[in-house]
Design a protein around this motif. Structure first.
Motif, PDB file in Angstrom:
ATOM      1  N   UNK A  69       0.826  -1.210   0.000  1.00 58.53           N
ATOM      2  CA  UNK A  69       0.000   0.000   0.000  1.00 58.53           C
ATOM      3  C   UNK A  69       0.860   1.260   0.000  1.00 58.53           C
ATOM      4  N   UNK A  70       1.900   1.285   0.851  1.00 60.85           N
ATOM      5  CA  UNK A  70       2.660   2.519   1.056  1.00 60.85           C
ATOM      6  C   UNK A  70       3.776   2.677   0.032  1.00 60.85           C
ATOM      7  N   UNK A  71       4.490   1.601  -0.273  1.00 54.93           N
ATOM      8  CA  UNK A  71       5.678   1.711  -1.115  1.00 54.93           C
ATOM      9  C   UNK A  71       5.420   1.393  -2.583  1.00 54.93           C
ATOM     10  N   UNK A  72       4.654   0.336  -2.857  1.00 55.00           N
ATOM     11  CA  UNK A  72       4.531  -0.153  -4.228  1.00 55.00           C
ATOM     12  C   UNK A  72       3.346   0.436  -4.980  1.00 55.00           C
ATOM     13  N   UNK A  73       2.531   1.253  -4.327  1.00 55.05           N
ATOM     14  CA  UNK A  73       1.407   1.880  -5.018  1.00 55.05           C
ATOM     15  C   UNK A  73       0.393   0.898  -5.551  1.00 55.05           C
ATOM     16  N   UNK A  74       0.085  -0.169  -4.820  1.00 60.43           N
ATOM     17  CA  UNK A  74      -0.840  -1.211  -5.273  1.00 60.43           C
ATOM     18  C   UNK A  74      -2.224  -1.065  -4.666  1.00 60.43           C
TER      19      UNK A  74
ATOM     20  N   UNK B 274       8.393   6.173   1.969  1.00 62.14           N
ATOM     21  CA  UNK B 274       9.393   5.304   2.598  1.00 62.14           C
ATOM     22  C   UNK B 274       8.901   4.839   3.963  1.00 62.14           C
ATOM     23  N   UNK B 275       9.078   3.555   4.211  1.00 66.56           N
ATOM     24  CA  UNK B 275       8.773   3.005   5.526  1.00 66.56           C
ATOM     25  C   UNK B 275      10.026   3.070   6.395  1.00 66.56           C
ATOM     26  N   UNK B 276       9.885   3.352   7.693  1.00 63.76           N
ATOM     27  CA  UNK B 276      11.074   3.385   8.572  1.00 63.76           C
ATOM     28  C   UNK B 276      11.698   2.004   8.667  1.00 63.76           C
ATOM     29  N   UNK B 277      13.018   1.959   8.580  1.00 60.45           N
ATOM     30  CA  UNK B 277      13.721   0.696   8.705  1.00 60.45           C
ATOM     31  C   UNK B 277      13.932   0.353  10.171  1.00 60.45           C
ATOM     32  N   UNK B 278      14.210  -0.924  10.411  1.00 61.86           N
ATOM     33  CA  UNK B 278      14.406  -1.382  11.783  1.00 61.86           C
ATOM     34  C   UNK B 278      15.624  -0.702  12.398  1.00 61.86           C
ATOM     35  N   UNK B 279      15.439  -0.113  13.559  1.00 62.87           N
ATOM     36  CA  UNK B 279      16.521   0.574  14.244  1.00 62.87           C
ATOM     37  C   UNK B 279      16.542   2.068  14.016  1.00 62.87           C
ATOM     38  N   UNK B 280      15.821   2.559  12.984  1.00 63.26           N
ATOM     39  CA  UNK B 280      15.790   3.991  12.720  1.00 63.26           C
ATOM     40  C   UNK B 280      14.729   4.670  13.569  1.00 63.26           C
ATOM     41  N   UNK B 281      14.936   5.945  13.837  1.00 61.42           N
ATOM     42  CA  UNK B 281      13.934   6.720  14.556  1.00 61.42           C
ATOM     43  C   UNK B 281      12.717   6.938  13.664  1.00 61.42           C
ATOM     44  N   UNK B 282      11.544   7.038  14.290  1.00 61.51           N
ATOM     45  CA  UNK B 282      10.321   7.243  13.518  1.00 61.51           C
ATOM     46  C   UNK B 282      10.341   8.637  12.898  1.00 61.51           C
ATOM     47  N   UNK B 283      10.427   8.723  11.555  1.00 57.19           N
ATOM     48  CA  UNK B 283      10.481  10.047  10.934  1.00 57.19           C
ATOM     49  C   UNK B 283       9.096  10.697  10.911  1.00 57.19           C
TER      50      UNK B 283
END
Length: 689
Positions: free
Chosen positions: A557-562, A572-581
């Motif tokens: 839904x968020x990245x691939x536009x399906x 972009x989805x937040x990656x594991x370990x990154x702060x929530x943007x």
């Protein structure tokens, strides 16, 4: 020895002249600007003397004697008249001096809470014992420096002495002895290592990244044959950045470059530039490039460059940033007014997204070489490399085994494949097998994917039944859905953190359709649906499946536009370990995303429930067989469910069909091929000589 040898001590000679030289030797040394700490033995004597002096003061100031209690003092000393006098020291304890000759002890002591309380208790005790005021024990008061306090007071002096010895441990600054600068600045000397010989890794030991190998070989070829390029007007590239996931062979490729090149290879780690001392990082960068220019032409390899090359300005709220200063010095050295010639800089990192843009621009790192996970041909080549030292069955061809294992290890990196080969050899040794066979490799792949098999973990009968039907639900859904991955093996023997284990053989593809992703979601939901269908309740065993389903739905839904409602948008989805943007969309869009994800997962759940309701008998067959055998192969599934109704690929030849060739193309361009032949001839001549 004479004074000209810069010694500090007796001249060792006899007679009047020898004694005169001994007496005036220290003055001659001082006039020449030479100091006792220039000599290594003299520095040892200074440190030893400081230690002896500290020990002497400790022994002198320590508080000897035996500690007793107040009651012991009253009953065994005061009541028997053995006390000569009492001394209150530092208002903390009382030292008891017995009458000379009355006891063998020099003195004893006991702690007190306060002086007032001690005086009242002493007066009451003497009145109770009937001691007259004329015969009462005299009390004196004194202040002493305790041993601990004395040592603490000596700490600044000792630190100053240690700092002096440290700064001058390699000779005084500017004396020309002990290297560049000497003193504390010696900590800023580069830690880079220059490698020239005894490097065993060659380009033939690197597989699965042929394009990157060609790029690196071109760098080495330029350093060896610069005229070939300069005649055409080409300039040597400043450097290359090796990026990619962990375990894909970035550092191994650099080691192979060092093994192949007959030019000096200088290697350093990015974290070695960062120290607690301010200014050490930039100084080490300067020394490193000075070393590289001195050994030019050469190759300089900086591993894990993200430790020093992170983007500037993040998290620095005033003050001086050692990391930024080090990065600035690195930028200047790579492309500044004093830019080096014939020095190629290679760097490796698996975090290219955090690097400063000034570091990755052309002119510093001209080439960005991405080394990703190998495809099936690359995995076969890597298996061939790691199968060389293994002792295999005589009836097993290494090429055939490499192709078969490559088909069964989709997504594996070079490090994973190396681990599989090593685990297979360990399993063979564990079972006292004289050779390593295909069965050992299959067990090694299961060990790497699923984790260690836990034969001692005992499940209750009802739990084992739930796990069996859960895994049967996964297997049946995947068997009857077109775009699901083919099943290789399913087991209810606990492995790692999971209570069940299923191995699939996904296709080698880079593009996925909406239907393929949807069928995979249904297959992952098969276990939860089977629990609900057969037991009327759900368990925590589907937690990992639900996490993967949620991630897949959000990605669609968020990245691939399906999503039809959201439209052709991608975030972009937040990656594991990154702060929530901060979300780049409104709250209304966030609610729409959540609705679309929930609707997609519910649709997949309904389809899975419908399929398993129709195939309820098949799930029951597979579940019961799993409870009997615990492990089912693909042949068992065909026996229970019949042939899979969809065409599937399972062999190496089927996977690589239509891709041009069965093997990885390792042919070199003409120029590099000639250079490679020259290198082999040179190595052969060196071995012969």
């Amino acid at each position: 020895p004479s004074l000209s040898k810069n010694t500090w001590g007796s001249s060792g000679g006899e007679g009047k002249r020898g004694r005169k030289d001994e007496d005036l030797g220290w003055w001659n040394h001082m006039q020449k600007g030479e100091f006792p700490w220039d000599n290594k033995d003299s520095r040892y004597l200074i440190v030893m003397g400081a230690g002896i002096l500290t020990g002497f003061f400790y022994l002198y100031y320590r508080d000897p004697g035996r500690e007793i209690s107040w009651k012991h003092f009253v009953h065994y000393y005061l009541a028997k008249g053995l006390v000569d006098r009492l001394e209150v020291v530092n208002k903390q304890f009382v030292r008891v001096f017995p009458i000379p000759g009355a006891t063998s002890e020099k003195h004893i002591w006991f702690n007190i809470g306060s002086v007032d309380t001690f005086e009242r208790n002493l007066e009451a005790a003497q009145l109770e014992l009937g001691i007259s005021s004329a015969q009462q024990v005299s009390v004196v008061y004194s202040t002493e420096k305790a041993a601990v306090s004395f040592l603490l007071s000596m700490v600044p002096s000792l630190l100053l002495l240690g700092f002096l010895l440290f700064t001058l441990r390699r000779g005084p600054m500017g004396s020309g002895r002990g290297g560049r600068g000497g003193g504390i600045f010696s900590v800023a000397e580069t830690t880079a290592k220059v490698l020239k010989d005894n490097i065993e890794v060659q380009f033939k030991d690197v597989a699965g990244c042929e394009e990157a190998k060609l790029e690196i070989m071109e760098f080495v070829n330029f350093l060896k044959n610069p005229k070939q390029y300069q005649d055409l007007g080409a300039k040597i590239p400043k450097g290359a950045m090796l990026t990619g996931p962990p375990g894909t062979g970035k550092t191994l490729l650099a080691k192979a470059t060092a093994g192949e090149a007959n030019v000096p290879f200088i290697t350093v780690n990015g974290s070695e530039f960062l120290e607690m001392f301010v200014g050490v990082g930039p100084a080490r960068v300067r020394d490193m490039f000075a070393l590289a220019r001195k050994n030019a032409p050469c190759i300089l390899f900086i591993d894990e460059i993200d430790a020093v090359g992170r983007k500037r300005g993040h998290g620095n709220f005033g003050g001086q940033s050692e990391q930024e200063n080090t990065l600035n010095q690195l930028l200047v050295e790579m492309d500044g007014f004093n830019s080096s010639t014939n020095v190629v800089v290679l760097a490796g990192t698996n975090r290219p997204d955090v690097l400063d843009p000034a570091l990755t621009r052309p002119g510093r790192f001209d080439r960005q070489i991405y080394i990703g996970p190998p495809d099936i041909k690359g995995r076969a080549s890597i298996f061939k490399v790691h199968l060389r030292p293994l002792k295999l069955d005589a009836d097993i061809s290494r090429d055939t085994l490499a192709r078969k294992m490559a088909a069964r290890t989709p997504g594996f990196t070079g490090a994973d494949i190396s681990n599989v080969c090593n685990e297979a050899a360990l399993i063979a040794a564990r079972h006292a097998s004289p050779t390593v066979n295909e069965k050992h490799f299959e067990q090694a792949i299961e060990r790497v994917i699923g984790g260690l098999e836990k034969k001692t973990q005992v499940l209750q009968p009802n739990e084992k039944t739930v796990v069996a039907y859960h895994e049967a639900g996964h297997a049946v859904v995947g068997w009857f859905l077109k775009h699901a991955d083919p099943l290789l093996k399913v087991s209810i023997i606990p492995r790692g953190k999971g209570l069940g284990y299923a191995q699939y053989l996904p296709q080698e593809q880079f593009l996925y359709t909406r239907e393929q992703l949807f069928d995979r979601m249904c297959m992952m939901l098969g276990g939860r649906v089977a629990e609900q269908l057969f037991f009327g309740r759900i368990t925590t065993g589907a937690q990992d499946d639900l996490r993967k389903v949620t991630q897949s739905a959000y990605a669609q839904v968020v990245q691939f536009g399906m999503s039809d409602k959201l439209g052709q948008l991608s975030f972009d989805l937040p990656r594991q370990g990154d702060l929530m943007p901060e979300k780049p969309y409104s709250e209304a869009t966030a609610e729409l995303i959540d609705e679309e994800v929930r609707a997609l997962i519910n649709t997949a759940y309904e389809k899975t429930l419908e399929l398993l309701t129709q195939c309820r008998g098949h799930v029951e067959k597979v579940g019961k067989r799993l409870l009997e055998k615990e492990v089912l192969e693909k042949a068992d599934m065909v026996e229970l469910l019949g042939p899979r109704p969809f065409a599937e690929k399972s062999t190496y030849e089927e996977f690589v069909e239509g891709t041009g060739s069965l093997e990885e193309d390792t042919s070199l361009p003409k120029g590099l091929k000639n250079w490679n032949l020259e290198q082999e001839e040179e190595r052969a001549e060196e071995k012969a000589s």
